[in-house]
Write a protein that holds these residues in place. Structure first.
Motif, PDB file in Angstrom:
ATOM      1  N   SER A 208       0.650  -1.430   0.116  1.00 18.30           N
ATOM      2  CA  SER A 208      -0.266   0.136  -0.199  1.00 18.30           C
ATOM      3  C   SER A 208       0.570   1.556   0.176  1.00 18.30           C
ATOM      4  N   GLN A 209       0.273   2.196  -0.317  1.00 22.08           N
ATOM      5  CA  GLN A 209       0.857   3.862  -0.267  1.00 22.08           C
ATOM      6  C   GLN A 209       2.148   3.591   0.805  1.00 22.08           C
ATOM      7  N   LYS A 210       1.577   3.258   1.945  1.00 21.55           N
ATOM      8  CA  LYS A 210       2.063   3.160   3.564  1.00 21.55           C
ATOM      9  C   LYS A 210       3.573   2.451   3.729  1.00 21.55           C
ATOM     10  N   ASP A 211       4.037   2.345   2.812  1.00 17.18           N
ATOM     11  CA  ASP A 211       5.115   0.233   1.748  1.00 17.18           C
ATOM     12  C   ASP A 211       6.231   1.522   1.271  1.00 17.18           C
ATOM     13  N   ALA A 218      16.146   3.913  -2.758  1.00 22.38           N
ATOM     14  CA  ALA A 218      14.534   2.689  -2.561  1.00 22.38           C
ATOM     15  C   ALA A 218      13.353   2.924  -3.533  1.00 22.38           C
ATOM     16  N   PHE A 219      12.721   4.282  -3.070  1.00 26.58           N
ATOM     17  CA  PHE A 219      12.059   4.559  -3.709  1.00 26.58           C
ATOM     18  C   PHE A 219      11.644   4.158  -5.170  1.00 26.58           C
ATOM     19  N   TRP A 220      12.757   4.078  -5.976  1.00 24.93           N
ATOM     20  CA  TRP A 220      12.796   3.456  -7.265  1.00 24.93           C
ATOM     21  C   TRP A 220      13.017   1.904  -7.423  1.00 24.93           C
ATOM     22  N   GLU A 221      13.634   1.443  -6.128  1.00 27.70           N
ATOM     23  CA  GLU A 221      13.402   0.096  -6.164  1.00 27.70           C
ATOM     24  C   GLU A 221      12.235  -0.573  -6.446  1.00 27.70           C
ATOM     25  N   PHE A 222      11.758   0.434  -5.046  1.00 21.30           N
ATOM     26  CA  PHE A 222      10.102  -0.188  -4.889  1.00 21.30           C
ATOM     27  C   PHE A 222       9.740  -0.566  -5.936  1.00 21.30           C
ATOM     28  N   TYR A 243       4.631  -2.960 -17.161  1.00 20.88           N
ATOM     29  CA  TYR A 243       5.612  -2.375 -16.332  1.00 20.88           C
ATOM     30  C   TYR A 243       5.723  -1.599 -14.741  1.00 20.88           C
ATOM     31  N   GLY A 244       6.772  -1.010 -14.533  1.00 20.47           N
ATOM     32  CA  GLY A 244       6.637  -0.784 -13.259  1.00 20.47           C
ATOM     33  C   GLY A 244       7.083   1.355 -13.644  1.00 20.47           C
ATOM     34  N   PRO A 357      10.386  11.728  -3.911  1.00 19.97           N
ATOM     35  CA  PRO A 357      11.045  10.434  -2.542  1.00 19.97           C
ATOM     36  C   PRO A 357      12.635  12.262  -2.334  1.00 19.97           C
ATOM     37  N   ASN A 358      12.929  12.145  -1.067  1.00 19.37           N
ATOM     38  CA  ASN A 358      13.607  13.301  -0.931  1.00 19.37           C
ATOM     39  C   ASN A 358      15.297  12.558  -2.508  1.00 19.37           C
ATOM     40  N   LYS A 359      15.881  13.583  -2.357  1.00 24.88           N
ATOM     41  CA  LYS A 359      16.558  13.980  -3.229  1.00 24.88           C
ATOM     42  C   LYS A 359      17.998  12.835  -2.838  1.00 24.88           C
ATOM     43  N   PRO A 360      18.919  12.416  -3.733  1.00 19.85           N
ATOM     44  CA  PRO A 360      19.931  11.312  -3.473  1.00 19.85           C
ATOM     45  C   PRO A 360      20.762  11.946  -2.610  1.00 19.85           C
ATOM     46  N   ASN A 361      20.828  13.427  -2.294  1.00 19.01           N
ATOM     47  CA  ASN A 361      21.067  13.425  -0.961  1.00 19.01           C
ATOM     48  C   ASN A 361      20.509  13.137   0.535  1.00 19.01           C
ATOM     49  N   GLY A 362      19.053  12.854   0.416  1.00 20.65           N
ATOM     50  CA  GLY A 362      18.675  13.170   1.722  1.00 20.65           C
ATOM     51  C   GLY A 362      17.784  14.813   1.898  1.00 20.65           C
ATOM     52  N   GLN A 363      18.735  15.625   0.869  1.00 20.35           N
ATOM     53  CA  GLN A 363      17.921  16.739   0.995  1.00 20.35           C
ATOM     54  C   GLN A 363      16.177  16.750   0.188  1.00 20.35           C
TER      55      GLN A 363
END
Length: 496
Positions: A208-211, A218-222, A243-244, A357-363
């Motif tokens: 679900s969305q919470k996952d 991690a977002f794109w691998e999901f 397709y994903g 999602p957040n940027k690759p640097n976490g921002q």
């Protein structure tokens, strides 16, 4: 010699009427009438014909006739639904009653409006006002640069506090004739990029969305994992493959460069400096472009994107998602939710909208914003009337009702409109998410504001060509980056 069709037809009509009147004057002369009167009538007929032919051959007379029209001529993007067009018509009708002025409104599709405007400018037969969703890229930067747009600072300055800094920056262009920057467009609405996905497809694989992760990798691998899990389900191979990801890789789609520009932002790639000068000779910039190209193209190479994505047109990522051919797709408007708005079950429960999602640097992600704006031409003789119309249009209640009529496809540019429950009602999972992105998030306009030459980079779809070369012709990301950099430099050199 070219003449405006409408005026030419009017002249021809006048000519025929005059000929007919002259003929009648001649034929009603009784036989008993002295031939002298018949001769005079014939001479009068010839004079009328000669004068009419002289008028037809004078383009300045035609232009003068055209410019004397007191009606305010407006060309506007045709809306995505009937309600949007009707809302604009009502708005204009109310202004006509209030002002006592008249408006001639014409709708054109977005695909034809920019080109039609350029042709009208060349013929010096342009309307007073144009509003096109592609004007931000295809018209405004170079028209402002060439001094062909009217300065609308006197319209915006009194209400500047009602706009965000990004919206104001997006209509603040450099005029190379005046050698200064100013406001050359009136903001109408704005858009940014969102991610849409199918909740029901996630539910099929127990998610679900919470996952959905908020971290970049991690977002794109999901989404890749969701595709794998769907494929692993019993009998799944007997169904069309899902397709994903719905990423475009085509040169023909504006979504390709829009999404890739957002990816460059995610990797903090700064193409221009604060003065609008290229930074492409910086090895770090080149390296980040290579990394971004490599990241984007691997999804296609790993078969997590539909194979025909290399040929998609602008609507095709929408169609792929709506047809359940992909699990998710980024999109530059809320047109996907708007397409299923009449089905409450799909709109509220099956389709989801989430931020990046957040940027690759976490921002946190900073979002690119495109502002659709109306322009007034410098050659317009109705500038005073046009600005009166603009002042009416940008009253928060007036423009707010108009934007809502589009069903939330575009978002408000005036801060008072965000207080309207239509935009922030959590019961609407799409509009409220998009509104939160712009209300709380960080934004910036495209580089076209810093340097109008960048509008040609987008028009040429330099990034689409680079991505397409990698996945279709299998060149390396390094080669594609170097080709793109060389092309951008060429565009900037030719502009200067």
């Amino acid at each position: 010699m070219w003449y405006p069709k409408k005026k030419a037809s009017q002249i021809t009509k006048v000519f025929k009427n005059q000929q007919q009147r002259a003929k009648e004057t001649f034929t009603v002369v009784p036989r008993r009438t002295n031939r002298r009167y018949a001769l005079m009538a014939l001479i009068l007929c010839l004079i009328i014909v000669a004068c009419t032919n002289t008028y037809q051959s004078s383009p300045s007379s035609v232009n003068k006739l055209s410019s004397q029209s007191t009606d305010l001529r407006i060309w506007w993007d045709k809306g995505s639904n009937l309600e949007e067009d009707e809302a604009l018509k009502l708005l204009i009708s109310n202004w006509e009653k209030q002002s006592g002025k008249k408006v001639k409104l014409t709708f054109y599709t977005n695909d034809e409006l920019s080109e039609k405007t350029n042709r009208a400018l060349q013929a010096h037969n342009q309307p007073d006002i144009v509003m096109s969703s592609s004007a931000e890229r295809e018209l405004i930067p170079h028209l402002a640069w060439d001094g062909k747009l009217a300065d609308v600072s006197d319209v915006l300055e009194p209400v500047k506090s009602l706009y965000s800094d990004t919206v104001l920056e997006a209509v603040h262009f450099y005029n190379n004739v005046a050698k200064s920057r100013s406001y050359y467009a009136v903001p109408i609405n704005q858009l940014t990029i969102h991610i849409h996905y199918w909740r029901d497809l996630l539910k099929q694989v127990g998610r679900s969305q919470k996952d959905i992760p908020k971290d970049w990798d991690a977002f794109w691998e999901f989404w890749k994992q969701v595709q794998d899990d769907l494929q692993a389900q019993p009998k799944q191979n007997q169904k069309p493959k899902i397709y994903g990801l719905g990423f475009p890789y085509s040169v023909a789609s504006a979504d390709t460069y829009y999404i890739f520009e957002q990816i460059l932002e995610a990797y903090n790639v700064q193409i221009l400096d604060s003065k609008g000068q290229l930074r492409l000779d910086d090895p770090n910039v080149r390296g980040s472009i290579v990394k971004s190209l490599d990241w984007y193209t691997k999804f296609y190479q790993q078969n997590y994107v539909p194979p025909d994505a290399v040929n998609w047109l602008n609507p095709d990522n929408n169609r792929s998602l709506l047809n359940h051919a992909v699990v998710m797709t980024p999109n530059t408007t809320l047109s996907i939710p708007a397409a299923v708005r009449q089905n409450p079950e799909i709109y509220r429960h099956q389709l989801g909208t989430i931020p990046f999602p957040n940027k690759p640097n976490g921002q946190p992600m900073r979002y690119l914003v495109a502002v659709n704006a109306a322009i007034l031409f410098a050659e317009s003789e109705n500038q005073k009337t046009a600005k009166e119309f603009f002042r009416y249009l940008i009253q928060p209640s007036t423009i707010g009702n108009y934007i809502k009529a589009a069903g939330g496809r575009y978002l408000p540019v005036m801060t008072p409109n965000w207080k309207d429950p239509f935009w922030i009602n959590p019961a609407d999972p799409h509009i409220s998410t998009a509104a939160k992105t712009l209300i709380e998030g960080s934004t910036r306009p495209f580089y076209i504001v810093q340097n109008p030459a960048y509008s040609l980079v987008l028009k040429d779809n330099v990034w689409g060509k680079a991505l397409n070369r990698i996945v279709v012709e299998q060149i390396s990301p390094e080669q594609a980056a170097d080709e793109a950099i060389a092309r951008i430099k060429q565009i900037f050199d030719q502009w200067q």
